[in-house]
Design a protein around this motif. Structure first.
Motif, short mmCIF file in Angstrom:
data_model
loop_
_atom_site.label_atom_id
_atom_site.label_comp_id
_atom_site.label_asym_id
_atom_site.label_seq_id
_atom_site.Cartn_x
_atom_site.Cartn_y
_atom_site.Cartn_z
N PHE A 1 -12.82 6.35 -9.90
CA PHE A 1 -12.77 6.31 -8.43
C PHE A 1 -13.24 4.97 -7.89
N ILE A 2 -14.28 4.41 -8.49
CA ILE A 2 -14.83 3.11 -8.06
C ILE A 2 -14.24 2.02 -8.95
N PRO A 3 -13.68 0.96 -8.45
CA PRO A 3 -13.56 0.64 -7.03
C PRO A 3 -12.49 1.49 -6.36
N ASN A 4 -12.79 1.92 -5.17
CA ASN A 4 -11.92 2.81 -4.41
C ASN A 4 -10.83 1.99 -3.71
N THR A 5 -9.86 1.52 -4.50
CA THR A 5 -8.74 0.75 -3.96
C THR A 5 -7.44 1.37 -4.44
N LEU A 6 -6.41 1.22 -3.65
CA LEU A 6 -5.11 1.76 -4.03
C LEU A 6 -4.58 1.12 -5.30
N VAL A 7 -4.76 -0.18 -5.45
CA VAL A 7 -4.21 -0.86 -6.62
C VAL A 7 -4.88 -0.35 -7.90
N ASN B 1 10.20 1.02 -20.87
CA ASN B 1 10.27 0.14 -19.70
C ASN B 1 10.49 0.95 -18.43
N GLN B 2 11.35 1.97 -18.52
CA GLN B 2 11.65 2.79 -17.36
C GLN B 2 10.42 3.55 -16.88
N ALA B 3 9.56 3.99 -17.82
CA ALA B 3 8.36 4.75 -17.45
C ALA B 3 7.31 3.88 -16.76
N CYS B 4 7.50 2.55 -16.78
CA CYS B 4 6.57 1.64 -16.10
C CYS B 4 7.23 0.93 -14.92
N SER B 5 8.47 1.29 -14.62
CA SER B 5 9.18 0.58 -13.56
C SER B 5 8.59 0.85 -12.17
N PHE B 6 8.51 2.12 -11.82
CA PHE B 6 7.99 2.50 -10.50
C PHE B 6 8.63 1.64 -9.40
N LYS B 7 9.96 1.64 -9.44
CA LYS B 7 10.75 0.87 -8.45
C LYS B 7 10.28 -0.60 -8.40
N ASN B 8 10.11 -1.17 -9.58
CA ASN B 8 9.72 -2.57 -9.75
C ASN B 8 8.30 -2.90 -9.25
N THR B 9 7.43 -1.91 -9.20
CA THR B 9 6.05 -2.18 -8.81
C THR B 9 5.09 -2.03 -9.99
N GLY B 10 5.64 -1.80 -11.19
CA GLY B 10 4.83 -1.72 -12.39
C GLY B 10 5.06 -2.94 -13.27
N ASN C 1 0.83 -1.21 0.00
CA ASN C 1 0.00 0.00 0.00
C ASN C 1 0.86 1.26 0.00
N ALA C 2 1.96 1.24 0.74
CA ALA C 2 2.86 2.39 0.78
C ALA C 2 3.46 2.65 -0.60
N GLN C 3 3.86 1.59 -1.30
CA GLN C 3 4.42 1.75 -2.64
C GLN C 3 3.36 2.27 -3.62
N LEU C 4 2.15 1.74 -3.54
CA LEU C 4 1.07 2.18 -4.41
C LEU C 4 0.76 3.66 -4.18
N GLN C 5 0.70 4.07 -2.92
CA GLN C 5 0.43 5.48 -2.62
C GLN C 5 1.57 6.37 -3.13
N ALA C 6 2.80 5.90 -2.98
CA ALA C 6 3.95 6.66 -3.48
C ALA C 6 3.88 6.80 -5.01
N ASN C 7 3.42 5.76 -5.68
CA ASN C 7 3.27 5.82 -7.14
C ASN C 7 2.20 6.83 -7.54
#
Length: 116
Positions: free
Chosen positions: A67-73, A91-100, A40-46
């Motif tokens: 907005f719906i579904p209201n989930t971080l993912v 590839n770099q634009a989708c990396s998001f510190k390996n969370t993409g 969740n912390a990584q998703l919020q940071a993204n």
């Protein structure tokens, strides 16, 4: 040895070219989405990063089309894809510190339309 007539050979080449080009076009669209292992912390940071980099984040706000579904993912996936699409689809634009990760199937749903 069987011989192929010139008209048949030409037809084969044309149909092969059309088929190859069709597959290329069909497979050239990709979307960037969040991995299911992201915290969740990584998703919020993204989300925070993408929104601070010019991504239109109104669709993930209350009342927005995504907005719906209201989930971080789901919210992170929308923002990550918008960033990816607007930053060269690399590839770099989708990396998001390996969370993409990449999706070959359009993740749009209902009124929530992902850019492609």
């Amino acid at each position: 040895m069987a011989k192929i007539s010139s008209p048949l050979a030409l037809l084969f080449i044309i149909l092969s070219s059309i088929t190859i080009n069709h597959f290329h076009v069909a497979s050239s669209k990709t979307w960037c989405i969040a991995t299911l292992t992201a915290t969740n912390a990584q998703l919020q940071a993204n989300i925070n990063f993408g929104c601070s980099q010019g991504v239109d984040c109104r669709p993930i706000r209350p009342g927005g089309s995504c907005f719906i579904p209201n989930t971080l993912v789901n919210h992170a996936s929308f923002v990550m894809n918008s960033y990816y699409q607007s930053h060269g689809r690399t590839n770099q634009a989708c990396s998001f510190k390996n969370t993409g990760t990449f999706a070959a199937t359009d993740p749009s749903f209902g009124k929530c339309v992902y850019a492609s």
